[in-house]
Design an enzyme around this catalytic site. Sequence first.
Site, PDB file in Angstrom:
ATOM      1  N   GLU A 150      73.110 -11.958  70.329  1.00 39.47           N
ATOM      2  CA  GLU A 150      72.426 -11.879  71.623  1.00 39.47           C
ATOM      3  C   GLU A 150      72.788 -10.591  72.376  1.00 39.47           C
ATOM      4  O   GLU A 150      73.178 -10.632  73.552  1.00 39.47           O
ATOM      5  CB  GLU A 150      72.743 -13.105  72.469  1.00 39.47           C
ATOM      6  CG  GLU A 150      72.317 -14.408  71.793  1.00 39.47           C
ATOM      7  CD  GLU A 150      72.589 -15.628  72.647  1.00 39.47           C
ATOM      8  OE1 GLU A 150      73.549 -15.597  73.445  1.00 39.47           O
ATOM      9  OE2 GLU A 150      71.844 -16.598  72.525  1.00 39.47           O
ATOM     10  N   GLU A 203      69.983 -20.557  66.887  1.00 33.16           N
ATOM     11  CA  GLU A 203      70.779 -21.584  67.572  1.00 33.16           C
ATOM     12  C   GLU A 203      69.831 -22.500  68.335  1.00 33.16           C
ATOM     13  O   GLU A 203      68.929 -22.029  69.025  1.00 33.16           O
ATOM     14  CB  GLU A 203      71.764 -20.971  68.570  1.00 33.16           C
ATOM     15  CG  GLU A 203      72.813 -20.045  67.980  1.00 33.16           C
ATOM     16  CD  GLU A 203      73.701 -19.437  69.057  1.00 33.16           C
ATOM     17  OE1 GLU A 203      73.839 -20.050  70.144  1.00 33.16           O
ATOM     18  OE2 GLU A 203      74.248 -18.339  68.829  1.00 33.16           O
TER      19      GLU A 203
END
Length: 493
Positions: free
Chosen positions: A137, A280
């Site tokens: 991220e 995720e």
Amino acid sequence: MGFKKMTLITHLPKQEQTLFSFLAVSVLLFLCWGVIEVESGIGVNWGTISLHKMSPFTVVNLLKQNKIQKVKLFDADPDVMKGLMGSGLEVMVGIPNDMLAGLSSSTSAADLWVAQNVSRYMVKGGVNIKYVAVGNEPFLTSYSGQYQSYVVPAMTNLLESLAKANLARNVKLVVPCNADAYESSLPSQGTFRPELTPIITQMVSLLNSNGSPFVVNIYPFLSLYGNSDFPQDYAFFEGTTHAVTDGPNVYYNAFDGNLDTLIAALAKIGYGQMPIVIGEVGWPTDGALGANLTAARVFNQGLVNHVLSNKGTPLRPQVPPMDVYLFSLLDEGAKSVLPGNFERHWGIFSFDGQSKYPLNLGTGLLKNAKHVEYLPYRWCIANPLKDLTEVTNHVRLACSYADCTTLNYGGSCNEIGAKGNISYAFNSYYQLQKQNPRSCDFDGLGMVTFLNPSIGECRFLVGVSDYASSSGFRLQNSWISVLLILLWDAWLF
């Protein structure tokens, strides 16, 4: 997971939205896609920021006995990689964000990283590494652009290093992105954040040219947690009274709405056909209101059923994501709680590999870990014969080392009373200290008991043996396996 996550989109529909804008995007998507055939696989994220760590071999056996074939790591921890050797599991190895600067500026650093963390294990009987995740991220809003300029140069250097090692065909680079990289009020209007669009366009071009998917992390829980106006039933897969209408398409869950926003954003930069992997997705079981066993079971089972049904989304019917990695495999009691106390409670298994709730990943209900080496069954509690008025500092000290997040508002141990809270804190510290008798003293306010003080869903844990010091890196008590690993290390290094 990153420091902070926000799942954008999924606002209630705007009545003034015109059908024309939707049809324009739909035509663009159709022209970009062609025909995509995907069969999803369910994998898991294996995080290791734990206070009580099981042997990697025990964890690998847990994965195999549950027929979980895909695992995503956040680094390339040598002990974990050793545990994966010969397992046949498909592995995504992660590169932490703080390594991106060095890898982006130095080809030799990239060569060294590939040699130490990929080539070293990509041998006969080694680790089946399919992906290398370049950062985690890195475009997250809360990072304020700290890593974004390093992503493409790091990818370029790593691609060259993989090519030098003759691994570029077998190992693909990916970049796990948070859903806050794109935004929209309706899925068909999805765009990447303006400041990210040039970088992400470069990144996606590089991914596409090397046959890599786009990896995205999607968290409906965080939409619900961060927005009191978010419709609760829209976060799940059981139907909703707050469906989002986008032209002729109707969205009944946040997951599909979020995914189609990404698909529309990719189409706008010319890559509407891009395969997508969910890096995720999950639901925590503790540490916040709405984070509980029931909600986690309903969400995760609904997600698995939805993905395995191959329904896809309105913008990609019958085309589910390539793979979906649940977050996460195990609870991680040492994670930062700055985003919320729930950060330590995402596991479908508790820290000791025991399933928290019935969950079928398509291969039967979850099975518990075998051969877990527990400490003796005893607990530390507050001495009922002592005056506890001076206990505050002891509790504060115990919880500064151990995990006491379940005691907070919304936690599973929030209503066990003052003495229960003290005992929980004492025991958490005691188990973390491997049941050292002195760690249950607390100036005479603690005592050891052999009666389990757990109350309802509030579990007083018993620690596991430190695999590194007590049993080494073993393959289920096989001295032959130990010898093989030692010989392996000597040969490799």
